[in-house]
Design a protein around this motif. Structure first.
Motif, short mmCIF file in Angstrom:
data_model
loop_
_atom_site.label_atom_id
_atom_site.label_comp_id
_atom_site.label_asym_id
_atom_site.label_seq_id
_atom_site.Cartn_x
_atom_site.Cartn_y
_atom_site.Cartn_z
N ARG A 44 -78.63 17.62 87.01
CA ARG A 44 -79.14 16.48 88.05
C ARG A 44 -80.80 16.63 87.76
O ARG A 44 -81.70 15.66 87.71
CB ARG A 44 -78.28 16.22 88.50
CG ARG A 44 -78.42 14.96 89.79
CD ARG A 44 -77.97 14.50 90.56
NE ARG A 44 -77.00 14.42 89.91
CZ ARG A 44 -76.60 13.26 89.64
NH1 ARG A 44 -77.65 11.91 89.27
NH2 ARG A 44 -74.74 12.16 89.81
N SER A 53 -80.26 10.28 82.68
CA SER A 53 -78.61 10.45 83.39
C SER A 53 -78.18 11.70 83.18
O SER A 53 -78.75 12.12 81.44
CB SER A 53 -77.72 9.23 82.56
OG SER A 53 -77.47 9.46 82.02
N SER A 54 -77.44 12.57 83.52
CA SER A 54 -77.46 14.08 83.69
C SER A 54 -75.79 13.59 81.72
O SER A 54 -75.60 15.05 81.06
CB SER A 54 -76.28 13.91 84.11
OG SER A 54 -76.76 14.14 85.45
N THR A 55 -75.80 12.52 81.73
CA THR A 55 -74.72 12.29 80.67
C THR A 55 -75.35 12.42 79.17
O THR A 55 -75.30 12.89 78.56
CB THR A 55 -73.88 10.98 80.51
OG1 THR A 55 -73.00 10.83 81.45
CG2 THR A 55 -73.05 10.68 79.43
N ALA A 56 -76.26 12.13 79.33
CA ALA A 56 -77.51 11.60 77.88
C ALA A 56 -78.04 12.79 77.62
O ALA A 56 -78.23 13.48 76.79
CB ALA A 56 -78.64 10.78 78.32
N TYR A 58 -76.37 15.71 78.51
CA TYR A 58 -75.72 16.87 77.73
C TYR A 58 -75.65 16.19 76.11
O TYR A 58 -74.78 17.00 75.51
CB TYR A 58 -74.24 16.55 78.77
CG TYR A 58 -73.72 17.39 79.87
CD1 TYR A 58 -74.00 18.66 80.33
CD2 TYR A 58 -74.10 16.15 81.15
CE1 TYR A 58 -74.20 19.14 80.80
CE2 TYR A 58 -73.57 17.13 82.09
CZ TYR A 58 -73.67 17.91 82.04
OH TYR A 58 -73.67 19.14 83.35
#
Length: 209
Positions: A44, A53-56, A58
């Protein structure tokens, strides 16, 4: 000169303009690893630093261990490429040796965060493959340096055991670089002068007259 450069968060880029994201992630992660340690460097924090974002994030790296490995790989890649070019110069081995160790010192000064991660990270922080990667690539850097010492001894230009000579020169240079980048508050003299004076003294004791 501060060890950890001040960071500025980048604005999120529209879709299609993220080709430089990988480099931004590595640069931000390098700063955060040094400042907060491996445990404190969360995905984060790294994502926030580059406006993702954290998802992006990854989508670029599966975990922070992979990020740390890539930082080490890129840093060692620069060192190895520089060493190979200097080793191939048409010059006596002791001259190439001196040029190579000077380039090593310059690398540390130019990339203090990467240097700290590679050479000054505690073993319990260099996890998830980064430690073994550093050992493997670091051995390649030292091997090229040691080979020039072997050549210099064989040519009668240096005296002593090649491995001992190589380790002594590296230890002296590492000592200067690590002290300068981790103790910026000390009133150091000009760093190039400091490196030159140290190496002049070391080489004077090792070169045959």
């Amino acid at each position: 000169m501060p060890v950890v450069s001040p960071s500025s968060r980048s604005n999120r880029k529209p879709k299609g303009e993220g080709h430089s994201r990988r480099g931004e992630i590595l640069a931000a992660a390098e700063r955060i690893f040094v400042e907060h340690g491996y445990e404190g460097a969360t995905i984060r924090k790294i994502a926030d630093e580059v406006g993702l974002s954290s998802t992006a994030l990854y989508m670029h790296f599966p975990d922070k261990g992979a990020i740390l490995q890539e930082i080490c790989r890129e840093a060692f890649g620069r060192l190895i490429a520089t060493g190979a070019a200097l080793s191939a110069l048409d010059a006596p081995p002791e001259v190439r040796l001196r040029r190579m160790i000077e380039a090593y010192a310059q690398f540390g000064f130019d990339h203090p965060n990467a240097y700290r991660l590679i050479y000054l990270t505690r073993p319990n922080e260099a996890r998830e493959g980064a430690q073994s990667l550093s050992q493997e690539l670091g051995a390649g850097v030292f091997s090229a340096f040691e080979q020039l010492v072997v050549e210099a001894v064989a040519a009668g230009r240096m005296k002593g055991d090649p491995r001992t000579i190589a380790q002594s020169i590296w230890a002296a240079t590492h000592g200067v670089v690590s002290l300068v980048i981790t103790k910026p508050y000390f009133p150091w003299v000009d760093r190039d002068t400091l490196v030159k004076t140290t190496l002049d003294a070391v080489f004077a004791g090792l070169l045959k007259s």
